[in-house]
Write a protein that holds these residues in place. Sequence first.
Motif, PDB file in Angstrom:
ATOM      1  N   GLY A 232       1.772 -79.793  50.050  1.00  0.00           N
ATOM      2  CA  GLY A 232       1.992 -78.544  50.854  1.00  0.00           C
ATOM      3  C   GLY A 232       1.435 -77.330  49.855  1.00  0.00           C
ATOM      4  O   GLY A 232       1.134 -77.857  48.647  1.00  0.00           O
ATOM      5  N   GLU A 233       1.701 -76.311  50.251  1.00  0.00           N
ATOM      6  CA  GLU A 233       1.418 -75.129  49.420  1.00  0.00           C
ATOM      7  C   GLU A 233       2.167 -74.931  48.243  1.00  0.00           C
ATOM      8  O   GLU A 233       3.528 -74.631  48.417  1.00  0.00           O
ATOM      9  N   SER A 234       1.716 -75.063  47.022  1.00  0.00           N
ATOM     10  CA  SER A 234       2.439 -74.938  45.801  1.00  0.00           C
ATOM     11  C   SER A 234       2.779 -73.450  45.610  1.00  0.00           C
ATOM     12  O   SER A 234       2.109 -72.551  45.929  1.00  0.00           O
ATOM     13  N   ARG A 235       4.043 -73.272  44.789  1.00  0.00           N
ATOM     14  CA  ARG A 235       4.211 -72.054  44.455  1.00  0.00           C
ATOM     15  C   ARG A 235       4.628 -71.634  43.050  1.00  0.00           C
ATOM     16  O   ARG A 235       4.915 -72.705  42.461  1.00  0.00           O
ATOM     17  N   LEU A 236       4.508 -70.444  42.630  1.00  0.00           N
ATOM     18  CA  LEU A 236       4.810 -70.108  41.116  1.00  0.00           C
ATOM     19  C   LEU A 236       6.082 -69.555  41.323  1.00  0.00           C
ATOM     20  O   LEU A 236       6.360 -68.920  42.315  1.00  0.00           O
ATOM     21  N   ILE A 237       7.327 -69.962  40.480  1.00  0.00           N
ATOM     22  CA  ILE A 237       8.591 -69.040  40.408  1.00  0.00           C
ATOM     23  C   ILE A 237       8.511 -68.620  39.038  1.00  0.00           C
ATOM     24  O   ILE A 237       8.152 -68.916  38.025  1.00  0.00           O
ATOM     25  N   ALA A 238       8.905 -67.331  39.124  1.00  0.00           N
ATOM     26  CA  ALA A 238       9.137 -66.395  37.921  1.00  0.00           C
ATOM     27  C   ALA A 238      10.168 -65.399  38.111  1.00  0.00           C
ATOM     28  O   ALA A 238      10.721 -65.486  39.147  1.00  0.00           O
ATOM     29  N   SER A 239      10.673 -65.162  36.708  1.00  0.00           N
ATOM     30  CA  SER A 239      11.645 -64.199  36.824  1.00  0.00           C
ATOM     31  C   SER A 239      11.373 -62.822  37.009  1.00  0.00           C
ATOM     32  O   SER A 239      10.333 -62.143  36.916  1.00  0.00           O
ATOM     33  N   PRO A 240      12.296 -61.932  37.396  1.00  0.00           N
ATOM     34  CA  PRO A 240      12.115 -60.574  37.966  1.00  0.00           C
ATOM     35  C   PRO A 240      11.763 -59.786  36.589  1.00  0.00           C
ATOM     36  O   PRO A 240      12.165 -60.335  35.383  1.00  0.00           O
ATOM     37  N   GLU A 241      11.226 -58.904  36.679  1.00  0.00           N
ATOM     38  CA  GLU A 241      10.929 -57.979  35.505  1.00  0.00           C
ATOM     39  C   GLU A 241      12.079 -57.691  34.707  1.00  0.00           C
ATOM     40  O   GLU A 241      13.109 -57.296  35.140  1.00  0.00           O
ATOM     41  N   GLY A 242      11.862 -57.699  33.287  1.00  0.00           N
ATOM     42  CA  GLY A 242      12.973 -57.306  32.437  1.00  0.00           C
ATOM     43  C   GLY A 242      14.273 -58.627  32.292  1.00  0.00           C
ATOM     44  O   GLY A 242      15.210 -58.233  31.739  1.00  0.00           O
ATOM     45  N   SER A 243      14.028 -59.652  32.969  1.00  0.00           N
ATOM     46  CA  SER A 243      15.143 -60.576  32.967  1.00  0.00           C
ATOM     47  C   SER A 243      14.408 -61.951  32.704  1.00  0.00           C
ATOM     48  O   SER A 243      13.027 -62.109  32.656  1.00  0.00           O
TER      49      SER A 243
ATOM     50  N   GLU B 115      10.373 -73.087  51.578  1.00  0.00           N
ATOM     51  CA  GLU B 115      10.485 -71.512  51.875  1.00  0.00           C
ATOM     52  C   GLU B 115      11.725 -71.087  51.847  1.00  0.00           C
ATOM     53  O   GLU B 115      12.087 -69.540  51.388  1.00  0.00           O
ATOM     54  N   ALA B 116      12.788 -71.835  52.093  1.00  0.00           N
ATOM     55  CA  ALA B 116      14.219 -71.366  52.444  1.00  0.00           C
ATOM     56  C   ALA B 116      14.869 -71.175  50.790  1.00  0.00           C
ATOM     57  O   ALA B 116      15.476 -70.254  50.496  1.00  0.00           O
ATOM     58  N   PHE B 117      14.325 -72.178  49.982  1.00  0.00           N
ATOM     59  CA  PHE B 117      14.767 -71.845  48.724  1.00  0.00           C
ATOM     60  C   PHE B 117      14.159 -70.618  47.785  1.00  0.00           C
ATOM     61  O   PHE B 117      15.007 -70.052  47.270  1.00  0.00           O
ATOM     62  N   CYS B 118      13.086 -70.478  48.160  1.00  0.00           N
ATOM     63  CA  CYS B 118      12.453 -69.331  47.630  1.00  0.00           C
ATOM     64  C   CYS B 118      13.143 -67.728  48.279  1.00  0.00           C
ATOM     65  O   CYS B 118      13.195 -67.063  47.280  1.00  0.00           O
ATOM     66  N   THR B 119      13.528 -68.102  49.408  1.00  0.00           N
ATOM     67  CA  THR B 119      14.192 -66.794  49.999  1.00  0.00           C
ATOM     68  C   THR B 119      15.571 -66.808  49.206  1.00  0.00           C
ATOM     69  O   THR B 119      16.141 -65.945  48.952  1.00  0.00           O
ATOM     70  N   TYR B 120      16.191 -68.221  48.991  1.00  0.00           N
ATOM     71  CA  TYR B 120      17.520 -68.120  48.448  1.00  0.00           C
ATOM     72  C   TYR B 120      17.584 -67.475  46.978  1.00  0.00           C
ATOM     73  O   TYR B 120      18.587 -66.750  46.633  1.00  0.00           O
ATOM     74  N   ILE B 121      16.530 -67.936  46.158  1.00  0.00           N
ATOM     75  CA  ILE B 121      16.425 -67.511  44.837  1.00  0.00           C
ATOM     76  C   ILE B 121      16.171 -66.010  44.846  1.00  0.00           C
ATOM     77  O   ILE B 121      16.644 -65.164  43.910  1.00  0.00           O
ATOM     78  N   ALA B 122      15.253 -65.499  45.828  1.00  0.00           N
ATOM     79  CA  ALA B 122      15.028 -64.087  45.684  1.00  0.00           C
ATOM     80  C   ALA B 122      16.052 -63.208  46.133  1.00  0.00           C
ATOM     81  O   ALA B 122      16.177 -62.166  45.787  1.00  0.00           O
ATOM     82  N   SER B 123      16.873 -63.632  47.176  1.00  0.00           N
ATOM     83  CA  SER B 123      18.131 -62.911  47.545  1.00  0.00           C
ATOM     84  C   SER B 123      19.212 -62.670  46.697  1.00  0.00           C
ATOM     85  O   SER B 123      19.881 -61.573  46.546  1.00  0.00           O
ATOM     86  N   GLY B 124      19.542 -63.610  45.575  1.00  0.00           N
ATOM     87  CA  GLY B 124      20.173 -63.705  44.734  1.00  0.00           C
ATOM     88  C   GLY B 124      19.644 -62.870  43.509  1.00  0.00           C
ATOM     89  O   GLY B 124      20.327 -62.623  42.286  1.00  0.00           O
TER      90      GLY B 124
END
Length: 141
Positions: free
Chosen positions: A25-36, A122-131
């Motif tokens: 499937g389409e691979s994704r990069l996971i990164a932390s928000p700026e400053g964290s 996709e749901a996991f990406c939404t989950y970590i972004a919402s938090g």
Amino acid sequence: MTKPVLLVVPFFVAVLSGCTNVAGGESRLIASPEGSSLETGQLFSLAAAFFSEAGYQCSADRDASRFRCSRELRDLYIHQTRAVVEIYAGEHDSYRLVPTRWDEGLIPGELISNTYANDDVEAFCTYIASGKVAFCRDDEG
């Protein structure tokens, strides 16, 4: 008289050996928000909770650089399909999220789709972004 036997043997060897096909499937990069910063243990813990709730069996490598979850999608006598989600730790709080589908059994690869999309990723990406823990973006590498 020996010709029919010689034709049957390769057929049974082919049937017993089966086929293994992998579709990525389409691979994704996971990164932390700026400053964290995002610690590997924190991300793997969130991933374990999320994917376990979705029916996956999860484990992490001893050196905590790779996290893997898998879930049976189809378990027939002649064919099994498994969804696999892996997260690889990178440098500077970055991670690669890679979904794959594994098909094993007697159905030839020509009859199985070579495209794959995992809604749980996709749901996991939404989950970590919402938090506001991290965000996913397209992997361009």
